[in-house]
Design a protein around this motif. Structure first.
Motif, PDB file in Angstrom:
ATOM      1  N   LYS A   1       4.395 -11.540  -4.828  1.00 33.45           N
ATOM      2  CA  LYS A   1       5.944 -10.801  -5.183  1.00 33.45           C
ATOM      3  C   LYS A   1       5.722  -9.349  -4.488  1.00 33.45           C
ATOM      4  O   LYS A   1       4.615  -8.575  -4.297  1.00 33.45           O
ATOM      5  CB  LYS A   1       5.521 -10.118  -6.791  1.00 33.45           C
ATOM      6  CG  LYS A   1       6.755  -9.285  -6.956  1.00 33.45           C
ATOM      7  CD  LYS A   1       6.521  -9.694  -8.710  1.00 33.45           C
ATOM      8  CE  LYS A   1       7.127  -8.755  -9.199  1.00 33.45           C
ATOM      9  NZ  LYS A   1       8.655  -7.912  -8.644  1.00 33.45           N
ATOM     10  N   LEU A   2       6.700  -9.021  -3.641  1.00 32.31           N
ATOM     11  CA  LEU A   2       7.400  -7.570  -3.341  1.00 32.31           C
ATOM     12  C   LEU A   2       8.038  -6.634  -3.475  1.00 32.31           C
ATOM     13  O   LEU A   2       9.328  -6.764  -3.928  1.00 32.31           O
ATOM     14  CB  LEU A   2       7.440  -7.998  -1.884  1.00 32.31           C
ATOM     15  CG  LEU A   2       7.537  -6.447  -0.437  1.00 32.31           C
ATOM     16  CD1 LEU A   2       5.745  -5.995  -0.870  1.00 32.31           C
ATOM     17  CD2 LEU A   2       7.419  -7.563   0.204  1.00 32.31           C
ATOM     18  N   ASP A   3       7.328  -5.456  -4.444  1.00 30.87           N
ATOM     19  CA  ASP A   3       8.673  -5.170  -5.828  1.00 30.87           C
ATOM     20  C   ASP A   3       9.476  -4.162  -4.463  1.00 30.87           C
ATOM     21  O   ASP A   3       9.702  -2.593  -4.623  1.00 30.87           O
ATOM     22  CB  ASP A   3       7.948  -4.250  -6.189  1.00 30.87           C
ATOM     23  CG  ASP A   3       8.754  -3.701  -7.868  1.00 30.87           C
ATOM     24  OD1 ASP A   3       9.563  -4.656  -7.901  1.00 30.87           O
ATOM     25  OD2 ASP A   3       8.079  -3.132  -8.437  1.00 30.87           O
TER      26      ASP A   3
ATOM     27  N   GLN B   1       0.913  -1.263  -0.150  1.00 23.80           N
ATOM     28  CA  GLN B   1      -0.011   0.041  -0.266  1.00 23.80           C
ATOM     29  C   GLN B   1       1.041   1.235  -0.234  1.00 23.80           C
ATOM     30  O   GLN B   1       0.596   2.768  -0.586  1.00 23.80           O
ATOM     31  CB  GLN B   1      -0.596  -0.448   1.185  1.00 23.80           C
ATOM     32  CG  GLN B   1      -1.985  -1.153   1.070  1.00 23.80           C
ATOM     33  CD  GLN B   1      -2.898  -1.416   2.336  1.00 23.80           C
ATOM     34  OE1 GLN B   1      -2.325  -0.455   3.409  1.00 23.80           O
ATOM     35  NE2 GLN B   1      -4.082  -1.926   2.612  1.00 23.80           N
ATOM     36  N   LEU B   2       1.916   1.105   0.682  1.00 26.05           N
ATOM     37  CA  LEU B   2       2.837   2.073   0.746  1.00 26.05           C
ATOM     38  C   LEU B   2       2.970   2.120  -0.095  1.00 26.05           C
ATOM     39  O   LEU B   2       3.618   3.862  -0.764  1.00 26.05           O
ATOM     40  CB  LEU B   2       3.897   2.193   1.975  1.00 26.05           C
ATOM     41  CG  LEU B   2       3.165   2.392   3.281  1.00 26.05           C
ATOM     42  CD1 LEU B   2       4.409   2.192   4.045  1.00 26.05           C
ATOM     43  CD2 LEU B   2       2.820   4.058   3.795  1.00 26.05           C
ATOM     44  N   LEU B   3       4.026   1.895  -0.666  1.00 28.55           N
ATOM     45  CA  LEU B   3       4.533   1.938  -2.389  1.00 28.55           C
ATOM     46  C   LEU B   3       3.690   2.187  -3.879  1.00 28.55           C
ATOM     47  O   LEU B   3       4.114   3.169  -4.568  1.00 28.55           O
ATOM     48  CB  LEU B   3       4.828   0.373  -2.796  1.00 28.55           C
ATOM     49  CG  LEU B   3       6.567  -0.229  -2.456  1.00 28.55           C
ATOM     50  CD1 LEU B   3       6.350  -1.913  -2.746  1.00 28.55           C
ATOM     51  CD2 LEU B   3       7.870   0.497  -2.427  1.00 28.55           C
ATOM     52  N   GLU B   4       2.068   1.405  -3.067  1.00 24.92           N
ATOM     53  CA  GLU B   4       1.176   2.091  -4.455  1.00 24.92           C
ATOM     54  C   GLU B   4       1.383   3.479  -4.443  1.00 24.92           C
ATOM     55  O   GLU B   4       0.970   4.368  -5.184  1.00 24.92           O
ATOM     56  CB  GLU B   4      -0.250   2.051  -3.960  1.00 24.92           C
ATOM     57  CG  GLU B   4       0.049  -0.101  -4.873  1.00 24.92           C
ATOM     58  CD  GLU B   4      -1.390  -0.778  -4.682  1.00 24.92           C
ATOM     59  OE1 GLU B   4      -2.266   0.111  -3.852  1.00 24.92           O
ATOM     60  OE2 GLU B   4      -1.398  -1.870  -4.764  1.00 24.92           O
TER      61      GLU B   4
ATOM     62  N   ILE C   1      10.287   3.317  -0.308  1.00 24.28           N
ATOM     63  CA  ILE C   1      10.976   1.487   0.393  1.00 24.28           C
ATOM     64  C   ILE C   1      12.459   1.379   0.790  1.00 24.28           C
ATOM     65  O   ILE C   1      12.525   1.127  -0.036  1.00 24.28           O
ATOM     66  CB  ILE C   1       9.884   0.903   0.673  1.00 24.28           C
ATOM     67  CG1 ILE C   1       8.369   1.234   0.165  1.00 24.28           C
ATOM     68  CG2 ILE C   1      10.269  -0.312   1.739  1.00 24.28           C
ATOM     69  CD1 ILE C   1       7.719   1.797   1.864  1.00 24.28           C
ATOM     70  N   ASP C   2      13.140   1.573   1.772  1.00 24.63           N
ATOM     71  CA  ASP C   2      13.863   1.046   2.323  1.00 24.63           C
ATOM     72  C   ASP C   2      14.388  -0.214   2.510  1.00 24.63           C
ATOM     73  O   ASP C   2      13.637  -0.320   3.800  1.00 24.63           O
ATOM     74  CB  ASP C   2      15.205   2.512   2.778  1.00 24.63           C
ATOM     75  CG  ASP C   2      16.370   1.836   3.010  1.00 24.63           C
ATOM     76  OD1 ASP C   2      16.725   1.560   2.317  1.00 24.63           O
ATOM     77  OD2 ASP C   2      16.944   2.820   3.913  1.00 24.63           O
ATOM     78  N   PRO C   3      15.012  -1.383   2.305  1.00 26.55           N
ATOM     79  CA  PRO C   3      15.216  -2.550   2.364  1.00 26.55           C
ATOM     80  C   PRO C   3      15.897  -2.184   3.601  1.00 26.55           C
ATOM     81  O   PRO C   3      15.467  -3.647   4.549  1.00 26.55           O
ATOM     82  CB  PRO C   3      16.216  -3.108   1.797  1.00 26.55           C
ATOM     83  CG  PRO C   3      15.751  -1.794   0.556  1.00 26.55           C
ATOM     84  CD  PRO C   3      15.199  -1.060   0.508  1.00 26.55           C
ATOM     85  N   GLU C   4      16.820  -1.232   3.963  1.00 21.93           N
ATOM     86  CA  GLU C   4      17.069  -1.924   5.244  1.00 21.93           C
ATOM     87  C   GLU C   4      16.340  -0.998   6.735  1.00 21.93           C
ATOM     88  O   GLU C   4      16.298  -1.595   7.459  1.00 21.93           O
ATOM     89  CB  GLU C   4      18.098   0.027   5.619  1.00 21.93           C
ATOM     90  CG  GLU C   4      19.466  -0.711   4.289  1.00 21.93           C
ATOM     91  CD  GLU C   4      20.959   0.623   5.266  1.00 21.93           C
ATOM     92  OE1 GLU C   4      20.659   1.741   5.512  1.00 21.93           O
ATOM     93  OE2 GLU C   4      21.626   0.116   4.240  1.00 21.93           O
ATOM     94  N   ASP C   5      15.205   0.010   5.971  1.00 19.16           N
ATOM     95  CA  ASP C   5      14.196  -0.061   6.807  1.00 19.16           C
ATOM     96  C   ASP C   5      13.158  -1.455   7.077  1.00 19.16           C
ATOM     97  O   ASP C   5      13.023  -1.501   8.231  1.00 19.16           O
ATOM     98  CB  ASP C   5      13.228   0.773   6.981  1.00 19.16           C
ATOM     99  CG  ASP C   5      13.171   2.504   6.368  1.00 19.16           C
ATOM    100  OD1 ASP C   5      14.612   2.467   7.345  1.00 19.16           O
ATOM    101  OD2 ASP C   5      13.090   2.784   6.122  1.00 19.16           O
ATOM    102  N   LEU C   6      13.412  -1.697   6.247  1.00 19.71           N
ATOM    103  CA  LEU C   6      12.289  -3.036   6.388  1.00 19.71           C
ATOM    104  C   LEU C   6      13.076  -4.324   7.477  1.00 19.71           C
ATOM    105  O   LEU C   6      12.352  -5.210   7.605  1.00 19.71           O
ATOM    106  CB  LEU C   6      12.189  -4.136   4.957  1.00 19.71           C
ATOM    107  CG  LEU C   6      11.459  -2.603   4.255  1.00 19.71           C
ATOM    108  CD1 LEU C   6      10.724  -3.805   2.427  1.00 19.71           C
ATOM    109  CD2 LEU C   6      10.244  -2.684   4.769  1.00 19.71           C
ATOM    110  N   ALA C   7      14.365  -4.383   6.836  1.00 18.88           N
ATOM    111  CA  ALA C   7      15.076  -5.293   8.413  1.00 18.88           C
ATOM    112  C   ALA C   7      15.075  -5.522   9.341  1.00 18.88           C
ATOM    113  O   ALA C   7      15.280  -6.415  10.043  1.00 18.88           O
ATOM    114  CB  ALA C   7      16.738  -4.787   7.602  1.00 18.88           C
TER     115      ALA C   7
END
Length: 122
Positions: A100-102, A55-58, A63-69
């Motif tokens: 799929k998560l882009d 939803q945030l990407l849309e 989105i920073d992968p480091e944040d998701l980590a």
């Protein structure tokens, strides 16, 4: 690992984690049930996190992968262990899940390999 163990203890709150049965088969069943329940909640949390990221990407967020980590699937705030549960919804078919998560995790993986001393030689 400690976070997982704490989460697992929180999920398996019945009898404070004490297996009162002396039958090894019943003990094994209790342990496997606890593991199944813990993993089901982790999977549910991961699906929720992935949906929020989508939803945030849309919406145009970067989105920073480091944040998701730093996001953990060991969330408990939204779970009401002692609440009212409805089973009439069990017959409702869920929509197909898109796995799929882009988000590109390549840089994060490369940084982890370098930090572990497994990166490419200069």
């Amino acid at each position: 690992m400690e976070s997982f163990n704490r989460f697992s203890r929180w999920i398996g709150f019945g009898n404070r984690g004490v297996i009162a049965d002396n039958d090894p088969i019943e003990q094994e069943k209790a342990m496997k049930f606890d593991a199944l329940l813990t993993n089901a909640v982790i999977f549910h949390n991961a699906l929720g996190i992935a949906e929020i990221v989508r939803q945030l990407l849309e919406e145009g967020w970067e989105i920073d992968p480091e944040d998701l980590a730093h996001i953990s699937p060991y969330l408990t705030e939204h779970i009401n262990r002692f609440g009212e549960y409805r089973t009439h919804e069990l017959d409702i078919q869920p929509e197909a899940y898109d796995p799929k998560l882009d988000v590109d995790f390549t840089l994060l993986r490369e940084q982890d390999l370098i930090a572990a001393g497994l990166g490419q030689a200069a």
